[in-house]
Motif scaffolding. Structure first.
Motif, PDB file in Angstrom:
ATOM      1  N   ILE A  29       0.860  -1.196   0.000  1.00  0.00           N
ATOM      2  CA  ILE A  29       0.000   0.000   0.000  1.00  0.00           C
ATOM      3  C   ILE A  29       0.888   1.234   0.000  1.00  0.00           C
ATOM      4  O   ILE A  29       1.251   1.748   1.049  1.00  0.00           O
ATOM      5  N   GLY A  30       1.292   1.671  -1.166  1.00  0.00           N
ATOM      6  CA  GLY A  30       2.122   2.863  -1.265  1.00  0.00           C
ATOM      7  C   GLY A  30       1.266   4.105  -1.393  1.00  0.00           C
ATOM      8  O   GLY A  30       0.061   4.033  -1.643  1.00  0.00           O
ATOM      9  N   ALA A  31       1.915   5.258  -1.237  1.00  0.00           N
ATOM     10  CA  ALA A  31       1.199   6.524  -1.417  1.00  0.00           C
ATOM     11  C   ALA A  31       0.673   6.640  -2.845  1.00  0.00           C
ATOM     12  O   ALA A  31      -0.303   7.339  -3.108  1.00  0.00           O
ATOM     13  N   GLY A  32       1.335   5.923  -3.780  1.00  0.00           N
ATOM     14  CA  GLY A  32       0.902   5.957  -5.170  1.00  0.00           C
ATOM     15  C   GLY A  32      -0.517   5.463  -5.367  1.00  0.00           C
ATOM     16  O   GLY A  32      -1.212   5.887  -6.290  1.00  0.00           O
ATOM     17  N   LEU A  33      -0.969   4.560  -4.501  1.00  0.00           N
ATOM     18  CA  LEU A  33      -2.345   4.062  -4.602  1.00  0.00           C
ATOM     19  C   LEU A  33      -3.325   5.202  -4.363  1.00  0.00           C
ATOM     20  O   LEU A  33      -4.315   5.343  -5.080  1.00  0.00           O
ATOM     21  N   PHE A  34      -3.059   6.029  -3.358  1.00  0.00           N
ATOM     22  CA  PHE A  34      -3.962   7.134  -3.028  1.00  0.00           C
ATOM     23  C   PHE A  34      -3.831   8.289  -4.015  1.00  0.00           C
ATOM     24  O   PHE A  34      -4.810   8.910  -4.404  1.00  0.00           O
ATOM     25  N   VAL A  35      -2.584   8.578  -4.392  1.00  0.00           N
ATOM     26  CA  VAL A  35      -2.325   9.776  -5.196  1.00  0.00           C
ATOM     27  C   VAL A  35      -2.462   9.501  -6.686  1.00  0.00           C
ATOM     28  O   VAL A  35      -3.010  10.308  -7.433  1.00  0.00           O
ATOM     29  N   GLY A  36      -1.945   8.343  -7.148  1.00  0.00           N
ATOM     30  CA  GLY A  36      -1.851   8.107  -8.586  1.00  0.00           C
ATOM     31  C   GLY A  36      -3.049   7.438  -9.234  1.00  0.00           C
ATOM     32  O   GLY A  36      -3.149   7.415 -10.454  1.00  0.00           O
ATOM     33  N   SER A  37      -3.965   6.899  -8.447  1.00  0.00           N
ATOM     34  CA  SER A  37      -5.070   6.140  -9.039  1.00  0.00           C
ATOM     35  C   SER A  37      -6.038   7.018  -9.831  1.00  0.00           C
ATOM     36  O   SER A  37      -6.701   6.541 -10.750  1.00  0.00           O
ATOM     37  N   SER A  38      -6.117   8.312  -9.488  1.00  0.00           N
ATOM     38  CA  SER A  38      -7.079   9.192 -10.172  1.00  0.00           C
ATOM     39  C   SER A  38      -6.758   9.327 -11.660  1.00  0.00           C
ATOM     40  O   SER A  38      -7.667   9.307 -12.502  1.00  0.00           O
ATOM     41  N   SER A  39      -5.469   9.452 -12.019  1.00  0.00           N
ATOM     42  CA  SER A  39      -5.110   9.586 -13.434  1.00  0.00           C
ATOM     43  C   SER A  39      -5.376   8.273 -14.173  1.00  0.00           C
ATOM     44  O   SER A  39      -5.754   8.283 -15.344  1.00  0.00           O
ATOM     45  N   GLY A  40      -5.207   7.147 -13.477  1.00  0.00           N
ATOM     46  CA  GLY A  40      -5.503   5.855 -14.091  1.00  0.00           C
ATOM     47  C   GLY A  40      -6.984   5.699 -14.393  1.00  0.00           C
ATOM     48  O   GLY A  40      -7.371   5.218 -15.459  1.00  0.00           O
ATOM     49  N   ILE A  41      -7.823   6.119 -13.433  1.00  0.00           N
ATOM     50  CA  ILE A  41      -9.283   6.039 -13.624  1.00  0.00           C
ATOM     51  C   ILE A  41      -9.712   6.956 -14.768  1.00  0.00           C
ATOM     52  O   ILE A  41     -10.541   6.586 -15.609  1.00  0.00           O
ATOM     53  N   ALA A  42      -9.144   8.161 -14.817  1.00  0.00           N
ATOM     54  CA  ALA A  42      -9.493   9.111 -15.879  1.00  0.00           C
ATOM     55  C   ALA A  42      -9.084   8.589 -17.251  1.00  0.00           C
ATOM     56  O   ALA A  42      -9.720   8.902 -18.266  1.00  0.00           O
ATOM     57  N   THR A  43      -8.043   7.784 -17.311  1.00  0.00           N
ATOM     58  CA  THR A  43      -7.536   7.265 -18.580  1.00  0.00           C
ATOM     59  C   THR A  43      -8.301   6.030 -19.060  1.00  0.00           C
ATOM     60  O   THR A  43      -8.664   5.931 -20.233  1.00  0.00           O
ATOM     61  N   ALA A  44      -8.539   5.087 -18.148  1.00  0.00           N
ATOM     62  CA  ALA A  44      -9.117   3.791 -18.551  1.00  0.00           C
ATOM     63  C   ALA A  44     -10.554   3.592 -18.109  1.00  0.00           C
ATOM     64  O   ALA A  44     -11.176   2.591 -18.466  1.00  0.00           O
ATOM     65  N   ASN A 266     -15.926   9.420 -14.971  1.00  0.00           N
ATOM     66  CA  ASN A 266     -15.607  10.714 -15.584  1.00  0.00           C
ATOM     67  C   ASN A 266     -16.044  11.902 -14.735  1.00  0.00           C
ATOM     68  O   ASN A 266     -16.084  13.033 -15.218  1.00  0.00           O
ATOM     69  N   ASP A 267     -16.359  11.681 -13.469  1.00  0.00           N
ATOM     70  CA  ASP A 267     -16.712  12.787 -12.579  1.00  0.00           C
ATOM     71  C   ASP A 267     -15.480  13.679 -12.400  1.00  0.00           C
ATOM     72  O   ASP A 267     -14.400  13.190 -12.027  1.00  0.00           O
ATOM     73  N   PRO A 268     -15.594  14.996 -12.670  1.00  0.00           N
ATOM     74  CA  PRO A 268     -14.426  15.892 -12.601  1.00  0.00           C
ATOM     75  C   PRO A 268     -13.736  15.898 -11.237  1.00  0.00           C
ATOM     76  O   PRO A 268     -12.540  16.164 -11.135  1.00  0.00           O
ATOM     77  N   SER A 269     -14.487  15.609 -10.161  1.00  0.00           N
ATOM     78  CA  SER A 269     -13.900  15.674  -8.819  1.00  0.00           C
ATOM     79  C   SER A 269     -12.795  14.632  -8.606  1.00  0.00           C
ATOM     80  O   SER A 269     -11.904  14.817  -7.777  1.00  0.00           O
ATOM     81  N   ILE A 270     -12.846  13.521  -9.376  1.00  0.00           N
ATOM     82  CA  ILE A 270     -11.818  12.475  -9.221  1.00  0.00           C
ATOM     83  C   ILE A 270     -10.445  13.026  -9.560  1.00  0.00           C
ATOM     84  O   ILE A 270      -9.464  12.785  -8.844  1.00  0.00           O
ATOM     85  N   LYS A 271     -10.375  13.819 -10.647  1.00  0.00           N
ATOM     86  CA  LYS A 271      -9.082  14.375 -11.041  1.00  0.00           C
ATOM     87  C   LYS A 271      -8.719  15.588 -10.192  1.00  0.00           C
ATOM     88  O   LYS A 271      -7.555  15.819  -9.867  1.00  0.00           O
ATOM     89  N   GLU A 272      -9.729  16.367  -9.801  1.00  0.00           N
ATOM     90  CA  GLU A 272      -9.473  17.594  -9.044  1.00  0.00           C
ATOM     91  C   GLU A 272      -9.048  17.308  -7.606  1.00  0.00           C
ATOM     92  O   GLU A 272      -8.131  17.939  -7.075  1.00  0.00           O
ATOM     93  N   GLN A 273      -9.720  16.367  -6.948  1.00  0.00           N
ATOM     94  CA  GLN A 273      -9.484  16.113  -5.523  1.00  0.00           C
ATOM     95  C   GLN A 273      -8.667  14.859  -5.241  1.00  0.00           C
ATOM     96  O   GLN A 273      -8.130  14.706  -4.147  1.00  0.00           O
ATOM     97  N   GLY A 274      -8.588  13.964  -6.230  1.00  0.00           N
ATOM     98  CA  GLY A 274      -7.998  12.653  -5.974  1.00  0.00           C
ATOM     99  C   GLY A 274      -9.127  11.647  -5.799  1.00  0.00           C
ATOM    100  O   GLY A 274     -10.191  11.985  -5.255  1.00  0.00           O
ATOM    101  N   SER A 275      -8.926  10.428  -6.250  1.00  0.00           N
ATOM    102  CA  SER A 275     -10.013   9.442  -6.312  1.00  0.00           C
ATOM    103  C   SER A 275     -10.623   9.131  -4.950  1.00  0.00           C
ATOM    104  O   SER A 275     -11.854   9.096  -4.806  1.00  0.00           O
ATOM    105  N   TYR A 276      -9.813   8.918  -3.924  1.00  0.00           N
ATOM    106  CA  TYR A 276     -10.336   8.513  -2.617  1.00  0.00           C
ATOM    107  C   TYR A 276     -11.027   9.675  -1.903  1.00  0.00           C
ATOM    108  O   TYR A 276     -12.077   9.489  -1.282  1.00  0.00           O
ATOM    109  N   VAL A 277     -10.433  10.863  -1.997  1.00  0.00           N
ATOM    110  CA  VAL A 277     -11.068  12.046  -1.382  1.00  0.00           C
ATOM    111  C   VAL A 277     -12.404  12.323  -2.055  1.00  0.00           C
ATOM    112  O   VAL A 277     -13.414  12.581  -1.387  1.00  0.00           O
TER     113      VAL A 277
END
Length: 476
Positions: A29-44, A266-277
């Motif tokens: 469970i790295g910080a990348g899971l919390f921080v980086g997952s939003s760009s992955g969701i927005a892409t795929a 595709n909810d804009p808040s995922i990219k703006e706030q981060g997926s988990y937030v």
């Protein structure tokens, strides 16, 4: 009172079984899971689940191979020491130093990420000041004893595990509409297919998603390095290897599934706030952003703590094998490799400085040139296991308490998959940190390190021949 068991090299068995268990769980469970997952969701889109599943499968296979070798020979050098024996001194030297380089750059990245959060809470202290404070505190922790590192990591990892577990439970209740007082108008299983389908950007987005999430899995191997300083190394490695499937399944796939069910991809808040937030905010949970910032900060500190530990132990192992200054292999009375820790921290501080002074030049080069090291490490683990299996079977088959499935076919399939991912990264040309840039710069650094290793081996071989000739003359 008996003295603490050591691994025969000056390190002490200061890690308890509960430390190793939590290090193994928290390592994925790295910080990348919390921080980086939003760009992955927005892409795929929801298809990011397939990206995580693909990389998760790859990690499970690689860790199975590493577990096989480490259970047979637990050592602080882990895969570097195995490569040394299986492939040659050049391989152990090269992958050891590349791995060390990767983690000292990670120290700077994580220290900066943590400093940004802390500055938001207490702006009176500048961001560089927080980065310095965080690095100094965790350096002191690592210098005290391996037990103090283990204790800090036990609590850091514990917070991450509890947080992810709570998120999955709360999110699942909201998805099925049974969470009291929550705003669940956007939540539902339908989010997986209702907004352009499960693969809204096409099947190719799965592979693009792989490139975005693959590096958030780095850290799974830390338990095999730490096992050398535990009370029962073989048991610790076996346990962490056997549990990696459910750890990745629950913490990565489970939590990402909850995110993409709580909100449309595709909810804009995922990219703006981060997926988990964004997912927590959508439920109307008070102070969701601050709660998640605390969890991300904990993950950052955990990553820093483990990164410093991991870099120093790799430096220690290299020193013990004559591939780094001999001082790196010396330990204090508490079994701490002080010189190896301080050297790693110094380079970490230098990287932090470059991040603030030259973010778009020197630091960008450091990040890009270390970016593909995870894949190089996994390739070396695969190649080492192909040869080490035969060595172990010949010399001490009773030590094969963990076995790679379908050997050697699944090992070769894993190698093919890693090479394919590296090849696909070369087709990504977008941005300063594109896949092509990352692979080419990482390859450049790797070739430079291999060249040093080869030269070092030739010099060492020449010296050995010279000594042998001298001995002949003396005898004559």
């Amino acid at each position: 009172m008996t003295a603490p068991r050591t691994d025969g090299s000056g390190l002490q068995a200061g890690l308890k079984n509960r430390h190793l268990s939590m290090i193994a769980i928290g390592g994925v469970i790295g910080a990348g899971l919390f921080v980086g997952s939003s760009s992955g969701i927005a892409t795929a889109g929801p298809g990011i689940l397939l990206s995580y599943a693909l990389v998760g499968t790859l990690v499970v296979l690689v860790m199975r191979m590493l577990g096989e070798m480490s259970a047979a020979n637990p050592t602080s050098g882990s895969f570097s020491a195995h490569a040394d024996r299986a492939l040659g001194r050049w391989a152990g030297f090269s992958i050891g130093w590349l791995y060390w380089f990767f983690w000292v750059v990670v120290l700077a990245v994580e220290a900066t990420a943590g400093a940004k959060i802390l500055e938001g809470w207490i702006p009176a202290v500048p961001q560089w000041g927080w980065a310095l404070i965080v690095m100094v505190v965790l350096t002191a922790t690592n210098l005290v004893s391996v037990g103090s590192y283990g204790e800090f990591e036990f609590w850091f990892a514990g917070i991450k595990v509890v947080a992810i577990g709570a998120f999955i439970v709360v999110g699942a209740l909201a998805v099925f509409g049974v969470l009291p007082g929550a705003h669940t108008d956007k939540a539902g299983i339908g989010n997986l297919t209702d907004h352009g389908g499960f693969l809204p950007n096409g099947p190719g987005a799965i592979l693009t998603g792989v490139l975005l999430v693959v590096f958030s899995f780095m850290g799974s191997e830390i338990a095999t390095l730490a096992a050398g300083e535990s009370e029962d190394p073989q048991r610790a490695v076996t346990k962490s290897t056997n549990s990696i499937i459910w750890r990745i399944g629950v913490f990565y796939l489970g939590s990402i599934l909850v995110v993409v069910c709580l909100l449309p991809w595709n909810d804009p808040s995922i990219k703006e706030q981060g997926s988990y937030v964004a997912a927590l905010d959508s439920l109307g949970i008070a102070h969701a952003g601050q709660i998640m910032n605390f969890i991300v900060l904990t993950s950052v500190l955990s990553c820093l703590n483990s990164g410093l530990y991991t870099a120093s132990r790799m430096a220690f192992s290299l020193g013990g094998r004559g591939d780094a200054p001999a001082a790196f292999a010396r330990t204090t009375s508490r079994g701490v490799p002080m010189a190896a820790i301080i050297a790693s921290v110094v380079f970490g501080f230098a990287a932090v400085f470059f991040n603030y002074a030259f973010p778009d030049t020197v630091f960008l080069f450091l990040v890009n040139s270390s970016g593909a090291v995870a894949l190089f490490v996994w390739l070396v683990i695969c190649a080492s296991q192909l040869r080490m299996r035969r060595i172990i079977e010949r010399e001490s088959p009773e030590k094969l308490v963990v076995r790679m499935w379908l050997y050697p076919y699944l090992t070769w399939a894993t190698i093919a998959l890693i090479v394919f991912v590296l090849g696909y990264m070369l087709t990504d040309t977008k941005g300063e940190s594109s896949g092509r840039t990352t692979v080419l710069l990482s390859l450049l650094v790797a070739l430079a390190v291999v060249a040093v290793a080869v030269v070092k081996e030739r010099v060492r071989g020449g010296q050995a021949v010279a000594v042998a000739d001298t001995d002949k003359v003396s005898v004559g």
